[in-house]
Design an enzyme around this catalytic site. Structure first.
Site, PDB file in Angstrom:
ATOM      1  N   SER A   1       0.589  -1.236   0.034  1.00  0.00           N
ATOM      2  CA  SER A   1      -0.302  -0.286  -0.085  1.00  0.00           C
ATOM      3  C   SER A   1       1.259   1.244   0.020  1.00  0.00           C
ATOM      4  CB  SER A   1      -1.266  -0.078   1.545  1.00  0.00           C
ATOM      5  OG  SER A   1      -1.770   1.216   2.115  1.00  0.00           O
TER       6      SER A   1
ATOM      7  N   HIS B   1     -14.217  -1.589  -1.103  1.00  0.00           N
ATOM      8  CA  HIS B   1     -12.705  -1.025  -0.843  1.00  0.00           C
ATOM      9  C   HIS B   1     -13.195  -2.043   0.870  1.00  0.00           C
ATOM     10  CE1 HIS B   1      -9.302   1.697  -0.361  1.00  0.00           C
ATOM     11  NE2 HIS B   1      -9.051   1.725   1.436  1.00  0.00           N
TER      12      HIS B   1
ATOM     13  N   LYS C   1      -8.299  -0.174  -9.325  1.00  0.00           N
ATOM     14  CA  LYS C   1      -8.766  -0.904  -7.757  1.00  0.00           C
ATOM     15  C   LYS C   1     -10.358  -0.175  -7.350  1.00  0.00           C
ATOM     16  CE  LYS C   1      -8.065  -2.601  -3.434  1.00  0.00           C
ATOM     17  NZ  LYS C   1      -8.661  -1.676  -1.988  1.00  0.00           N
TER      18      LYS C   1
ATOM     19  N   THR D   1      -6.112   2.985  -6.835  1.00  0.00           N
ATOM     20  CA  THR D   1      -6.860   2.333  -6.120  1.00  0.00           C
ATOM     21  C   THR D   1      -7.907   4.277  -6.410  1.00  0.00           C
ATOM     22  OG1 THR D   1      -6.070   1.634  -4.799  1.00  0.00           O
ATOM     23  CG2 THR D   1      -8.206   2.674  -3.498  1.00  0.00           C
TER      24      THR D   1
ATOM     25  N   TYR E   1      -2.568   5.633  -4.151  1.00  0.00           N
ATOM     26  CA  TYR E   1      -3.765   6.562  -3.631  1.00  0.00           C
ATOM     27  C   TYR E   1      -3.046   8.137  -4.702  1.00  0.00           C
ATOM     28  CZ  TYR E   1      -6.114   3.947  -0.099  1.00  0.00           C
ATOM     29  OH  TYR E   1      -6.507   3.121   0.932  1.00  0.00           O
TER      30      TYR E   1
END
Ligand SMILES: Cc1cc2nc3c(=O)[nH]c(=O)nc-3n(C[C@H](O)[C@H](O)[C@H](O)COP(=O)(O)O)c2cc1C
Length: 400
Positions: free
Chosen positions: A130, A294, A270, A180, A154
């Site tokens: 992540s 999520h 995503k 994402t 992100y």
């Protein structure tokens, strides 16, 4: 009757002296790992993993959605050697599964991201690191190199930082970029608010009570380096409440096209939840989509992703990779997703429960459980290979 005679009748089970091994050997499914994690981990941390947004409608609906499907098996098929291997996004894996990105992973166990990445490598599965990881891109690559590493981005307000992260992931040989798109504004995690969760932990009366209740957790934590957002070193310190301010709420499909141009490997988006956004992702250059709400942590009442698989597959055709996450807790869930048209599933909590229950060995246990469940489900369904599972598709399912 004498003791020596009883000994002849009863096989004495050897006593397992290692506490982690003993604990894990008593776990027979993902729910057992969850319960074991819950016993060991302070409530605010457990709730951070376990909880969802607002009223947790999506959180509950996600697992229920998988279980609403009933199987209609074929019988008298030779299933002595079922082939569970499959291929998606250029990797061949022993089962249709990837590990989804999760932030703050070292808060669940100090071995954190490295434990998860190593367990994934051991099982031949992709691991997604992540943006909000607590171990650097380079350290994970160093410790779990040779595994199939993916990096999740992100899109941040600081466009320079976006580029830096993507370039570092490419340089460290991460193979797939996962962008994402459902977290440009952070969801309202009610349990975290109630628990007053802050990262890094602050010394409050609540923390002190928790130290008294779960000393093992705190001893492990205090013996290890403090938790931070490892990939933002040199940038302003960020707390969990501050993370929302990092995300860019004005992202658009043009950002995906830009990342596509920059990233040398495969790219997936995503967070789409239906055919229209899946098609937009493909038009922007994505090689695949990861259907996801999520794990019920963002828009509460968002549709369970499993319900969107069939229409997305119809829309994007056979060549675009379709992954699905949110609610996978059993190997049978993988069979449902594939019969509906997905290429693979991804898991978040299922491996985090393992991590909380027993570090790297716990993640291994979670993956062993899912692999065994998937294999047994295929056999009992009368399906000999993943290709056959996908071919037979929805003829194996009845909506319960
Ligand atoms: C504790 C936790 C942290 C997460 N952090 C991230 C993250 O940093 N980036 C991201 O794209 N998704 C994140 N997710 C969502 C997961 O990638 C995945 O979509 C979700 O966990 C799937 O649902 P499941 O937990 O029911 O398997 C997180 C999920 C959890 C449970």
């Amino acid at each position: 009757m004498r003791v020596s005679e009883i000994r002849d009748l009863i096989r004495v089970k050897p006593v397992e002296l290692d506490a982690t091994r003993r604990r894990l050997s008593a776990c027979h499914d993902i729910d057992d790992l969850r319960a074991a994690g819950r016993r060991l981990i302070p409530r605010p941390v457990f709730d951070y993993v376990d909880g969802g947004a607002d009223q947790e409608v999506s959180l509950r609906a996600n697992t229920r959605a998988f279980r609403q499907f009933r199987f209609q098996p074929r019988t008298l098929v030779d299933v002595s050697e079922p082939d569970t291997t499959t291929a998606f996004l250029g990797s061949v894996t022993p089962l249709p599964l990837a590990l989804a990105p999760t932030g703050y992973t070292r808060m669940m166990h100090p071995a954190g991201e490295i434990a998860a990445a190593r367990a994934a490598r051991r099982h031949g599965l992709p691991y997604t690191l992540s943006t909000m990881a607590t171990t650097t891109i380079e350290d994970v690559a160093g410790a779990a190199g040779g595994g199939d590493l993916w990096f999740q981005l992100y899109i941040l307000r600081d466009s320079g930082l976006n580029k830096e992260l993507v370039d570092r992931a490419a340089a460290a040989k991460y193979r797939v970029l996962v962008v994402t798109v459902d977290c440009f504004v952070t969801g309202h995690r009610t349990r975290d608010r109630r628990n007053g969760l802050v990262i890094p932990p602050e010394l409050t009366a609540q923390t002190l009570a928790s130290i008294a209740g779960k000393p093992g957790y705190w001893i492990r934590m205090l013996r290890n380096p403090g938790i931070d957002f490892a990939n933002f070193a040199g940038h302003e310190a960020v707390t969990i409440e501050g993370t929302g301010a990092l995300f860019n709420p004005a992202i658009s499909w043009d950002d995906i096209a830009e990342l596509r141009a920059r990233w040398p490997g495969r790219l997936i988006v995503k967070g789409p939840l239906g055919p229209a956004d899946a098609a937009r992702a493909v038009s922007a250059g994505a090689d695949g989509v990861q259907l996801s709400n999520h794990g019920g942590r963002q828009l509460d009442r968002a549709v369970p992703p499993v319900h969107t698989i069939a229409t997305v597959r119809d829309m994007v055709g056979p060549d675009v990779a379709v992954l699905v996450d949110s609610g996978v807790r059993h190997g049978a869930d993988l069979a449902v997703a594939l019969a509906l048209g997905a290429d693979a599933c991804a898991i978040g909590r299922a491996y985090l429960y393992g991590l909380m229950a027993g570090g790297e060995a716990g993640v291994n246990k979670a993956l062993d459980i899912l692999a065994a469940q998937f294999k047994r489900t295929m056999q009992l369904l009368g399906v000999r290979s993943v290709a056959e599972l996908r071919e037979l598709g929805s003829s194996l399912l009845v909506k319960g």
